[in-house]
Design a protein around this motif. Sequence first.
Motif, PDB file in Angstrom:
ATOM      1  N   ARG A  63       0.849  -1.196   0.000  1.00  0.00           N
ATOM      2  CA  ARG A  63       0.000   0.000   0.000  1.00  0.00           C
ATOM      3  C   ARG A  63       0.878   1.237   0.000  1.00  0.00           C
ATOM      4  O   ARG A  63       2.098   1.145   0.135  1.00  0.00           O
ATOM      5  CB  ARG A  63      -0.959  -0.015   1.197  1.00  0.00           C
ATOM      6  CG  ARG A  63      -0.251  -0.461   2.450  1.00  0.00           C
ATOM      7  CD  ARG A  63      -0.393   0.340   3.677  1.00  0.00           C
ATOM      8  NE  ARG A  63      -0.393   1.753   3.541  1.00  0.00           N
ATOM      9  CZ  ARG A  63       0.692   2.519   3.650  1.00  0.00           C
ATOM     10  NH1 ARG A  63       1.891   1.991   3.830  1.00  0.00           N
ATOM     11  NH2 ARG A  63       0.598   3.821   3.563  1.00  0.00           N
ATOM     12  N   GLY A  64       0.217   2.399  -0.149  1.00  0.00           N
ATOM     13  CA  GLY A  64       0.977   3.637  -0.318  1.00  0.00           C
ATOM     14  C   GLY A  64       1.117   3.853  -1.817  1.00  0.00           C
ATOM     15  O   GLY A  64       1.513   2.922  -2.538  1.00  0.00           O
ATOM     16  N   ALA A  65       0.794   5.076  -2.266  1.00  0.00           N
ATOM     17  CA  ALA A  65       0.677   5.314  -3.712  1.00  0.00           C
ATOM     18  C   ALA A  65       1.918   4.878  -4.525  1.00  0.00           C
ATOM     19  O   ALA A  65       1.792   4.098  -5.479  1.00  0.00           O
ATOM     20  CB  ALA A  65       0.335   6.781  -3.953  1.00  0.00           C
ATOM     21  N   PRO A  66       3.143   5.338  -4.175  1.00  0.00           N
ATOM     22  CA  PRO A  66       4.283   4.943  -5.017  1.00  0.00           C
ATOM     23  C   PRO A  66       4.566   3.435  -4.972  1.00  0.00           C
ATOM     24  O   PRO A  66       4.884   2.834  -6.008  1.00  0.00           O
ATOM     25  CB  PRO A  66       5.461   5.735  -4.425  1.00  0.00           C
ATOM     26  CG  PRO A  66       4.828   6.864  -3.666  1.00  0.00           C
ATOM     27  CD  PRO A  66       3.543   6.317  -3.154  1.00  0.00           C
ATOM     28  N   ARG A 106      -7.595  -0.736  -6.861  1.00  0.00           N
ATOM     29  CA  ARG A 106      -7.918   0.407  -5.990  1.00  0.00           C
ATOM     30  C   ARG A 106      -8.068   1.650  -6.875  1.00  0.00           C
ATOM     31  O   ARG A 106      -7.264   1.844  -7.794  1.00  0.00           O
ATOM     32  CB  ARG A 106      -6.819   0.642  -4.940  1.00  0.00           C
ATOM     33  CG  ARG A 106      -6.698  -0.483  -3.923  1.00  0.00           C
ATOM     34  CD  ARG A 106      -5.763  -0.116  -2.793  1.00  0.00           C
ATOM     35  NE  ARG A 106      -6.401   0.757  -1.812  1.00  0.00           N
ATOM     36  CZ  ARG A 106      -5.735   1.364  -0.812  1.00  0.00           C
ATOM     37  NH1 ARG A 106      -4.442   1.196  -0.698  1.00  0.00           N
ATOM     38  NH2 ARG A 106      -6.383   2.121   0.045  1.00  0.00           N
ATOM     39  N   ALA A 176       3.495   7.566   4.870  1.00  0.00           N
ATOM     40  CA  ALA A 176       4.081   7.924   3.571  1.00  0.00           C
ATOM     41  C   ALA A 176       5.583   7.729   3.722  1.00  0.00           C
ATOM     42  O   ALA A 176       6.392   8.573   3.354  1.00  0.00           O
ATOM     43  CB  ALA A 176       3.716   9.342   3.188  1.00  0.00           C
ATOM     44  N   ALA A 180       5.766   2.806   2.135  1.00  0.00           N
ATOM     45  CA  ALA A 180       4.786   3.261   1.142  1.00  0.00           C
ATOM     46  C   ALA A 180       5.446   3.675  -0.168  1.00  0.00           C
ATOM     47  O   ALA A 180       4.772   3.864  -1.181  1.00  0.00           O
ATOM     48  CB  ALA A 180       4.002   4.443   1.695  1.00  0.00           C
ATOM     49  N   THR A 186       8.116   9.491   1.158  1.00  0.00           N
ATOM     50  CA  THR A 186       7.932  10.875   0.698  1.00  0.00           C
ATOM     51  C   THR A 186       7.835  11.809   1.904  1.00  0.00           C
ATOM     52  O   THR A 186       8.761  12.576   2.168  1.00  0.00           O
ATOM     53  CB  THR A 186       6.687  11.008  -0.214  1.00  0.00           C
ATOM     54  OG1 THR A 186       5.526  10.582   0.494  1.00  0.00           O
ATOM     55  CG2 THR A 186       6.846  10.206  -1.480  1.00  0.00           C
ATOM     56  N   GLN A 213      -2.362   2.866   9.932  1.00  0.00           N
ATOM     57  CA  GLN A 213      -1.082   2.924   9.208  1.00  0.00           C
ATOM     58  C   GLN A 213      -0.052   3.758   9.976  1.00  0.00           C
ATOM     59  O   GLN A 213       1.145   3.512   9.886  1.00  0.00           O
ATOM     60  CB  GLN A 213      -1.277   3.533   7.814  1.00  0.00           C
ATOM     61  CG  GLN A 213      -1.970   2.624   6.816  1.00  0.00           C
ATOM     62  CD  GLN A 213      -3.456   2.870   6.773  1.00  0.00           C
ATOM     63  OE1 GLN A 213      -4.053   3.278   7.770  1.00  0.00           O
ATOM     64  NE2 GLN A 213      -4.082   2.611   5.652  1.00  0.00           N
ATOM     65  N   CYS A 253       0.439  11.843  -0.473  1.00  0.00           N
ATOM     66  CA  CYS A 253      -0.785  12.066  -1.250  1.00  0.00           C
ATOM     67  C   CYS A 253      -1.017  10.892  -2.183  1.00  0.00           C
ATOM     68  O   CYS A 253      -0.083  10.168  -2.536  1.00  0.00           O
ATOM     69  CB  CYS A 253      -0.689  13.356  -2.050  1.00  0.00           C
ATOM     70  SG  CYS A 253       0.806  13.511  -3.022  1.00  0.00           S
ATOM     71  N   ASP A 254      -2.277  10.708  -2.536  1.00  0.00           N
ATOM     72  CA  ASP A 254      -2.644   9.628  -3.455  1.00  0.00           C
ATOM     73  C   ASP A 254      -3.009  10.145  -4.841  1.00  0.00           C
ATOM     74  O   ASP A 254      -2.862   9.440  -5.837  1.00  0.00           O
ATOM     75  CB  ASP A 254      -3.806   8.815  -2.882  1.00  0.00           C
ATOM     76  CG  ASP A 254      -3.297   7.960  -1.733  1.00  0.00           C
ATOM     77  OD1 ASP A 254      -3.192   8.468  -0.606  1.00  0.00           O
ATOM     78  OD2 ASP A 254      -2.941   6.790  -1.996  1.00  0.00           O
ATOM     79  N   ASN A 264      -5.708  12.248   0.129  1.00  0.00           N
ATOM     80  CA  ASN A 264      -4.757  11.464   0.929  1.00  0.00           C
ATOM     81  C   ASN A 264      -5.569  10.723   1.983  1.00  0.00           C
ATOM     82  O   ASN A 264      -6.801  10.858   2.054  1.00  0.00           O
ATOM     83  CB  ASN A 264      -3.694  12.374   1.565  1.00  0.00           C
ATOM     84  CG  ASN A 264      -2.562  11.575   2.193  1.00  0.00           C
ATOM     85  OD1 ASN A 264      -2.027  10.657   1.573  1.00  0.00           O
ATOM     86  ND2 ASN A 264      -2.208  11.871   3.425  1.00  0.00           N
ATOM     87  N   LYS A 265      -4.898   9.947   2.787  1.00  0.00           N
ATOM     88  CA  LYS A 265      -5.571   9.103   3.782  1.00  0.00           C
ATOM     89  C   LYS A 265      -6.620   9.872   4.565  1.00  0.00           C
ATOM     90  O   LYS A 265      -6.413  11.031   4.927  1.00  0.00           O
ATOM     91  CB  LYS A 265      -4.502   8.525   4.724  1.00  0.00           C
ATOM     92  CG  LYS A 265      -5.011   7.633   5.831  1.00  0.00           C
ATOM     93  CD  LYS A 265      -5.915   6.512   5.377  1.00  0.00           C
ATOM     94  CE  LYS A 265      -5.319   5.629   4.319  1.00  0.00           C
ATOM     95  NZ  LYS A 265      -6.326   4.790   3.635  1.00  0.00           N
ATOM     96  N   PHE A 332     -10.095   7.718   1.925  1.00  0.00           N
ATOM     97  CA  PHE A 332      -9.351   8.955   1.681  1.00  0.00           C
ATOM     98  C   PHE A 332     -10.277  10.157   1.832  1.00  0.00           C
ATOM     99  O   PHE A 332     -11.498  10.014   1.750  1.00  0.00           O
ATOM    100  CB  PHE A 332      -8.773   8.956   0.251  1.00  0.00           C
ATOM    101  CG  PHE A 332      -7.901   7.757  -0.020  1.00  0.00           C
ATOM    102  CD1 PHE A 332      -6.567   7.747   0.354  1.00  0.00           C
ATOM    103  CD2 PHE A 332      -8.427   6.620  -0.618  1.00  0.00           C
ATOM    104  CE1 PHE A 332      -5.768   6.626   0.134  1.00  0.00           C
ATOM    105  CE2 PHE A 332      -7.639   5.493  -0.840  1.00  0.00           C
ATOM    106  CZ  PHE A 332      -6.314   5.500  -0.457  1.00  0.00           C
TER     107      PHE A 332
HETATM  108  O1  MRU Z   1      -4.794   3.195   2.031  1.00  0.00           O
HETATM  109  P1  MRU Z   1      -3.305   3.429   1.983  1.00  0.00           P
HETATM  110  O2  MRU Z   1      -2.607   2.937   3.198  1.00  0.00           O
HETATM  111  O3  MRU Z   1      -2.702   2.918   0.701  1.00  0.00           O
HETATM  112  O4  MRU Z   1      -3.158   5.010   1.967  1.00  0.00           O
HETATM  113  C1  MRU Z   1      -1.875   5.560   1.880  1.00  0.00           C
HETATM  114  C2  MRU Z   1      -1.833   7.032   1.961  1.00  0.00           C
HETATM  115  O5  MRU Z   1      -2.848   7.694   2.040  1.00  0.00           O
HETATM  116  C3  MRU Z   1      -0.477   7.667   1.826  1.00  0.00           C
HETATM  117  O6  MRU Z   1      -0.408   8.835   2.582  1.00  0.00           O
HETATM  118  C4  MRU Z   1      -0.222   8.002   0.351  1.00  0.00           C
HETATM  119  O7  MRU Z   1      -0.429   6.896  -0.454  1.00  0.00           O
HETATM  120  C5  MRU Z   1       1.150   8.523   0.125  1.00  0.00           C
HETATM  121  S1  MRU Z   1       2.390   7.294   0.294  1.00  0.00           S
HETATM  122  C6  MRU Z   1       3.881   8.013  -0.103  1.00  0.00           C
END
Ligand code: MRU
Length: 369
Positions: A63-66, A106, A176, A180, A186, A213, A253-254, A264-265, A332
């Motif tokens: 999990r985590g955008a990147p 997702r 983050a 993540a 980040t 998280q 951020c997502d 974001n979360k 989010f």
């Molecule tokens: O549901 P998640 O745990 O994937 O959510 C993650 C977040 O909201 C993070 O803050 C976001 O992906 C940035 S990760 C560098």
Amino acid sequence: MAEMKTEAANREKTILDYDTVALDDENSAVVIIDQTKLPGTLELISLKTAEEIWNAIYLLKVRGAPAIGVAAAYGIYVLAKGMPETDFETFFRGFQKQKDYLDSARPTAVNLSWALKRMERVCLAFRERPVGEIKTRLKEESIEIQQEDIRVCRAIGEYGLTLVKPGDGILTHCNAGKLAASRYGTATAPIYLGQERGYGFRVFADETRPLLQGARLTAYELKESGVDVTLICDNMSAMVMKNGWINGIFVGCDRVAANGDTANKIGTSVVAAVAKQYGVPFYVCAPTSTIDMDTPVGAEIRIEERSPKEVTDMWYETPMAPNGVKVFNPAFDVTDQELITAFVTEFGVVRPPFREGFEKLFLEKGKRK
Ligand code: MRU
């Protein structure tokens, strides 16, 4: 030297010893740290089939955008590698089917579709070449996506560090971090770089209900790294800000809309609103891969809703809410751009007006490619 090696081998491994996502090409698998087991158990799992990769993303094992982007890139490579070496059209139909399937895991984090589209462009760019060669190019691109993420996180750390000073109190929400994203994370990148340079930050991590998280992952990885971290419940952030303990907030951020509205979360927008009340700068750490210029404003970002059980039952031996109660569980929220002091990207700090700032940034990015 031999003794040192034995010592390192005998030491209990921590997450610092592993990448959150890795490619095991020999076994045609994506290897991830199963984040649902942390902090109690550090377990690596191998994902080989489309269903395993999809489930790992959906169930937040990765999990985590990147990190989702990197897992999807390695995932689609592994799946493409297993496809027969037919003509391009047949191969590409199979590729697109798997790509669309992974993309459906997702909806909110743009990095998932961003990474998959990038892999798709490789197929198209080499469509005249044999399928075997396309597979090699896909492997190279997936590795590059991860390597780029490492460089991007480090650059975000450098720029983020210019916004704070030694001894500062920093608040962060969700995770983050290195779990993540790659290596530095980040929002945690300025924290880790500051740690390397003896800045002595005091970090406050929101626990981040309902999936924790912040508690399970951020507090864990910062503590493992020797950072001074204090865990707080989500409803305590106003108090620590009012007490004057926080000099700056860094979040991830997502998906960032073109006007700066930021998904974001869940709970991030509350932190931003409270920060404005107490005059604390609120920074969003955003790789440009998370800025989505095709989404003009935050209202157009699709917000994932998850199972009510995450709120009522998870983590408890018995349910902590009456049976059958109505539950709203968005994963989010969108922080209005007015609440954001600045974005920290790999190309520098962007202050309002954000749309103009992003446009300049992408122009610059295009020139550098
Ligand atoms: O549901 P998640 O745990 O994937 O959510 C993650 C977040 O909201 C993070 O803050 C976001 O992906 C940035 S990760 C560098």
